[in-house]
Scaffold this active site. Sequence first.
Site, short mmCIF file in Angstrom:
data_model
loop_
_atom_site.label_atom_id
_atom_site.label_comp_id
_atom_site.label_asym_id
_atom_site.label_seq_id
_atom_site.Cartn_x
_atom_site.Cartn_y
_atom_site.Cartn_z
N LYS A 217 11.46 -18.30 -5.44
CA LYS A 217 12.27 -17.64 -4.39
C LYS A 217 13.19 -18.73 -3.81
O LYS A 217 12.77 -19.57 -3.02
CB LYS A 217 11.32 -17.06 -3.34
CG LYS A 217 11.89 -16.87 -1.95
CD LYS A 217 12.97 -15.83 -1.84
CE LYS A 217 13.48 -15.77 -0.41
NZ LYS A 217 14.50 -16.82 -0.13
N GLU B 155 5.08 -28.09 2.57
CA GLU B 155 5.80 -29.33 2.92
C GLU B 155 6.81 -28.94 4.00
O GLU B 155 7.78 -28.24 3.72
CB GLU B 155 6.47 -29.89 1.67
CG GLU B 155 6.70 -31.37 1.78
CD GLU B 155 8.02 -31.72 2.41
OE1 GLU B 155 8.15 -31.50 3.64
OE2 GLU B 155 8.90 -32.20 1.70
N CYS C 167 13.87 -33.64 4.69
CA CYS C 167 12.57 -33.53 5.37
C CYS C 167 12.05 -34.91 5.78
O CYS C 167 11.41 -35.05 6.81
CB CYS C 167 11.57 -32.81 4.48
SG CYS C 167 11.55 -33.41 2.79
N GLU D 162 12.36 -31.96 14.89
CA GLU D 162 13.16 -32.15 13.68
C GLU D 162 14.53 -31.52 13.89
O GLU D 162 14.64 -30.33 14.17
CB GLU D 162 12.47 -31.51 12.47
CG GLU D 162 13.22 -31.75 11.19
CD GLU D 162 12.52 -31.18 9.96
OE1 GLU D 162 12.11 -30.01 9.99
OE2 GLU D 162 12.39 -31.91 8.95
P1 NAD Z 1 12.93 -21.65 6.37
O1 NAD Z 1 11.59 -22.21 6.47
O2 NAD Z 1 13.27 -20.45 7.16
O3 NAD Z 1 13.26 -21.25 4.83
C1 NAD Z 1 12.73 -21.90 3.70
C2 NAD Z 1 12.43 -20.87 2.63
O4 NAD Z 1 11.45 -19.96 3.11
C3 NAD Z 1 13.63 -20.01 2.23
O5 NAD Z 1 13.59 -19.74 0.86
C4 NAD Z 1 13.40 -18.74 3.03
O6 NAD Z 1 14.03 -17.62 2.47
C5 NAD Z 1 11.90 -18.61 2.96
N1 NAD Z 1 11.30 -17.79 4.01
C6 NAD Z 1 11.80 -17.53 5.25
N2 NAD Z 1 10.96 -16.71 5.91
C7 NAD Z 1 9.91 -16.47 5.11
C8 NAD Z 1 8.70 -15.72 5.25
N3 NAD Z 1 8.41 -15.04 6.35
N4 NAD Z 1 7.82 -15.73 4.23
C9 NAD Z 1 8.08 -16.43 3.10
N5 NAD Z 1 9.20 -17.13 2.91
C10 NAD Z 1 10.12 -17.16 3.90
O7 NAD Z 1 13.94 -22.77 6.66
P2 NAD Z 1 15.46 -22.60 7.08
O8 NAD Z 1 15.71 -21.45 7.99
O9 NAD Z 1 16.20 -22.58 5.81
O10 NAD Z 1 15.66 -23.92 7.90
C11 NAD Z 1 15.19 -23.98 9.24
C12 NAD Z 1 14.67 -25.34 9.56
O11 NAD Z 1 13.61 -25.67 8.66
C13 NAD Z 1 15.65 -26.46 9.36
O12 NAD Z 1 16.52 -26.62 10.41
C14 NAD Z 1 14.73 -27.62 9.18
O13 NAD Z 1 14.28 -28.10 10.40
C15 NAD Z 1 13.57 -27.03 8.43
N6 NAD Z 1 13.70 -27.27 6.98
C16 NAD Z 1 12.87 -28.18 6.44
C17 NAD Z 1 12.96 -28.45 5.09
C18 NAD Z 1 12.09 -29.45 4.44
O14 NAD Z 1 12.46 -30.03 3.44
N7 NAD Z 1 10.89 -29.66 4.92
C19 NAD Z 1 13.88 -27.80 4.30
C20 NAD Z 1 14.71 -26.85 4.88
C21 NAD Z 1 14.59 -26.60 6.23
#
Ligand code: NAD
Length: 483
Positions: A182, A257, A291, A387
Site C-alpha cells: 500500500k 517504524e 525518520c 517530529e
Molecule cells: P501516515 O502515517 O499518515 O501515512 C503513512 C502510510 O500509512 C501511508 O501509506 C498512509 O496511506 C497509510 N495510512 C494512513 N492511515 C492509515 C490507517 N488508518 N491504517 C493503515 N494505513 C494508514 O503519515 P503521513 O500522513 O504521510 O505523514 C504524517 C507524519 O508522519 C509526518 O509529518 C511525519 O512526522 C511522519 N512520517 C514518518 C515517516 C517515517 O519514516 N517514520 C514517514 C512519513 C511520515
Amino acid sequence: MVDVPTLTTELFLDGAWSPGGAGTFTTLNPATGEPLAQIAAANEADVDRAVQVATTALRGDWAAVPPSQKGALLHRLADLVERDAQTLATLESLDMGVPLGFATAMFVPNLVASLRYYAGWADKINGELVATDGYFGAPTHAYTRREPVGVIAAIVPWNAPLMILGWKLAPALVSGNTVIIKPAEDASLSILHLGKLIAEAGFPAGTVQVLPGIGAMTGEALAVHPGVQKVSFTGSTEVGRRILRNSAGNFKRTTLELGGKSPQIVFADADLESVIKGAAMGVFFNQGEVCAAGTRILVHRTIIDDVLEGLRGAAEAQVVGDPFAPETTMGPLVNRAQRDRVLGYIERGRGEGATLVTGGTALDRKGFFVTPTVFRGTNDLTIAREEIFGPVGTVIPFDDDAEAIALANDNDYALAATVWTRDLARAHTVSAALHAGAIGVNGWSPLAPQLPWGGNKASGIGRELGYEGILANTETKTVTVVL
Ligand code: NAD
C-alpha cells in the site's frame, strides 16, 4: 523541462492492472502545487480480493518456487530496477520533491542493494538441530524450521518510497511470504512503476500486489483483515498505534517504524569539519523528511558558537528549488499541509523563545518550499520534542557527558542517534547509554541492508534489514522426533 515518464496509475492485482473500487485520488507535483496524476484507489472489496489471491499464491505458486529461484527472481527484479533507474528516480522526484540527484544516487541504489542482499539469503534460511535430554528415556531428533509468516501488508510512507519498500519487500519475499503493498497517497508513482517491473521479472501472479489508495480505507482494510498475518508499516506514530490496535483481531505480527527526534551529540574533541557536514546532512537531507533526521544537535558549550556558525553557513549554502535542476540540494516539502505544519513549528519555536539563527520562511514561489532553518534553543521546546519532518534543526548546549546523555534520552522517540567524538572510549560508552535503535559514530545515519534498522519507545517496534529482517518475516516451528 522534465521528460515525464509514462505514469502507471492502476491497481496491480492478481498479476493484472485494474481500476480501483473507490475511484481515483489526485497526486500533486509538490514543486508546482499542480495535479500530477489521478491514481486508482482500492476499496475494501479490492483488498479482500488481493488477500485471497495472495493467500493462494502463498500456498501454491510462490511456495513452489525453490529457494534459489526466489533469489534469482530478486536479482532479476534488481536488474530491471537498474535498467529503469532513471525513470524510477524521476517519478520519485516528481511525486515527492527529492532532488533528482539524491533519488538517483541513493534511493534507487538502496532498493537494488536490498534486493540483492536478500537474494543472497534466499537459499540460506535454515533452522537448527537442537540437542535435548530425551523423551522418557528415548533419544530425540529435534530441529527448528523457519517458515513464512503468511500474507504481509507493506504500508509505505511518501518520504522515500522505493528505499523503504525495499526494506520490507525483499526479506518478506525470500522468506516465502506474499506481499500486498500500500503506497502513500502522496507518492505512489514510483512503486506503481515497480509493479510493472515485478510483472516483467516473472514473479507468479499474486506474489506481490500493489494497492494504492487512501490510508483510512485501503490501509485500514489491510490492517484489520483476518487473512493478513503481518503488517510492516513505516509512517507516523499515530497511525502506527492505530495499526497495532487494528492488528489485534487476529494477532498479526507488526513491524512499526514510526520516526524520531534523533539527537546528534557533538563533543568538544570532535572534528568540526565533519560535524558541520554530517549534522547539516542530518537536518536538511531530503528536505528534512527523514525518520532518522538528526534534528536535536546537542553541542558542548565550549564549541557551540563555532557549530552554530558552521550550521548557519551550511544552511545558507543549500540550494532550494526545482528538484530537477542539477544544482538543487533541497526540493519542496511533499504537500501544502506538510509545509504549513513545518511553518507552524517554526512559529512555535519563535513563540517559545528559541533564537532563530537562519531560515524560517516559505519561498515566495509556487510549490511547497521552506528554507533550511536552524534554531538555538533548549530540549524542552516543542521544536526539540516533536517530529517536524522538515528542514528544521535545534542546537542545544550541554556541559558534560552525563548531561549530553540525559538530554539525548529525554524524548519520547528512540530511533537513531549520532555521536561526534575522536575519543574511542567515549564513543562506545555513550553509544551504550543512548536510547536508540541505531547509532552512528562520526557519521549521520549510515544505512546498509546488512545493518538492522528500527527504533524503540514511540519510534516503534521490531527491526528491518540484516538477518533480523529474515527473523521478522519468518515463524519458528519446532519438530521433535522421538527415536
Ligand atoms: P501516515 O502515517 O499518515 O501515512 C503513512 C502510510 O500509512 C501511508 O501509506 C498512509 O496511506 C497509510 N495510512 C494512513 N492511515 C492509515 C490507517 N488508518 N491504517 C493503515 N494505513 C494508514 O503519515 P503521513 O500522513 O504521510 O505523514 C504524517 C507524519 O508522519 C509526518 O509529518 C511525519 O512526522 C511522519 N512520517 C514518518 C515517516 C517515517 O519514516 N517514520 C514517514 C512519513 C511520515
